[in-house]
Motif scaffolding. Structure first.
Motif, short mmCIF file in Angstrom:
data_model
loop_
_atom_site.label_atom_id
_atom_site.label_comp_id
_atom_site.label_asym_id
_atom_site.label_seq_id
_atom_site.Cartn_x
_atom_site.Cartn_y
_atom_site.Cartn_z
N THR A 166 0.84 -1.19 0.00
CA THR A 166 0.00 0.00 0.00
C THR A 166 0.88 1.25 0.00
O THR A 166 1.79 1.37 0.83
N SER A 200 -4.40 -4.45 -6.47
CA SER A 200 -5.64 -4.33 -5.71
C SER A 200 -6.24 -5.71 -5.43
O SER A 200 -6.68 -6.00 -4.31
N VAL A 209 -4.96 -2.76 1.18
CA VAL A 209 -5.32 -1.99 -0.02
C VAL A 209 -4.61 -2.53 -1.26
O VAL A 209 -5.20 -2.65 -2.33
#
Length: 234
Positions: A166, A200, A209
Motif C-alpha cells: 500500500t 488491488s 489496499v
C-alpha cells in the motif's frame, strides 16, 4: 536486511517485485537487482544494450534499489533457455556469493516464458542448501503477460506469501514507465491499469489496499522462542 532480485530481462524485476522493492527499500533494506540477460536484440529493434541498462538503472532508482548489476548473458540473440544450464547456474551462483543476500526474489518455475523458467531453476539449484550460504528465503514472483498465461496443468502460481505494498504501487508504475517499449494500453496485461488492478486484487486476498504475491521456494528458519500454556519453549 539484504535483498536480491534476480530477473531474466529488464522490466521483469519491476513487474515481479517492483512495489515490494520500493517498500523494503523505504524500510531500510539493501536491495540489489540483478538482470541476467537484456534480451533487447530479440524483442526490440533499435534498442541498444547500453540503453536497456540505463533504463534499468532509472527504474531501479525510482524503486529505491541500492544497486543494479548485469549478467551480460545471451547477448548474441539467443534465449537464456538456449544456453547450457550450467552456464546459467554458474552466473546465478556468482551473484549469490557476491551479495550475501538473505532474501531472494525471482521468477516462478512454472512461467510460460522459457527464460523465466531457466532463471527459476538456476536459483533453485544455487540455493538448494540454504544452510551453506546467506540466503534464508527464496520467493517466486509473477510477471504479468507471462506467468498467468501458463495453463494450470503446469505448476500453477498459487501464492502463499503477500507483501503489503500500500502506497508503493505508483512507484512501481513509474519504474515500469522507464521501459516505454514494454508498456501497452489496456486491456493488455502489461499495462499500468493491469498493474494497479493486480495489486488491488492481491490486496483483497489478504485484507490490505494493495499487495504483491509470491510463492515460497525455500525457507530456512532458526529456532524461535514460543510460549505454550505458559511454558517458554525453545
Amino acid at each position: 536486511m539484504r535483498v536480491l532480485v534476480i530477473a531474466a530481462h529488464p522490466d521483469d524485476e519491476v513487474l515481479g517485485a517492483g512495489a515490494t522493492v520500493s517498500a523494503l527499500s523505504q524500510q531500510g533494506a539493501l536491495v540489489q537487482i540483478h538482470i541476467l540477460a537484456e534480451g533487447v536484440s530479440l524483442r526490440h529493434s533499435g534498442v541498444t544494450l547500453e540503453e536497456a541498462r540505463e533504463r534499468c538503472r532509472a527504474a531501479a532508482k525510482k524503486l529505491g534499489a541500492n544497486e543494479v548489476s548485469f549478467g551480460g548473458m545471451a547477448t548474441d540473440g539467443r534465449l537464456l533457455a538456449d544456453l547450457p544450464q550450467r552456464q546459467v547456474v554458474d552466473s546465478v551462483n556468482q551473484v549469490l556469493r557476491g551479495t550475501a543476500a538473505e532474501i531472494v526474489f525471482t521468477h516462478h518455475p512454472g512461467d510460460i516464458h522459457a527464460d523465466h523458467r531457466s532463471v527459476a531453476q538456476a536459483v533453485g539449484y544455487g540455493t538448494r542448501i540454504l544452510g551453506a550460504g546467506s540466503v534464508r528465503q527464496v520467493l517466486h514472483f509473477e510477471v504479468l503477460s507471462s506467468t498467468e498465461q501458463q495453463t494450470g496443468l503446469v505448476a500453477p502460481f498459487t501464492p502463499n506469501v503477500f507483501y503489503d505494498v500500500t502506497g508503493h504501487v505508483e512507484a512501481k508504475c513509474r519504474a515500469l514507465a522507464a521501459y516505454p517499449y514494454e508498456v501497452y494500453e489496456p486491456p493488455h496485461p502489461r499495462s499500468l491499469t493491469a498493474v494497479r488492478t493486480l495489486a488491488s486484487y492481491r490486496g483483497t486476498q489478504v485484507g490490505v489496499v494493495a499487495a504483491e504475491a509470491f510463492m515460497t521456494g525455500r525457507e530456512l528458519r532458526g529456532p524461535l522462542a514460543a510460549r505454550l500454556d505458559g511454558v517458554d519453549v525453545r
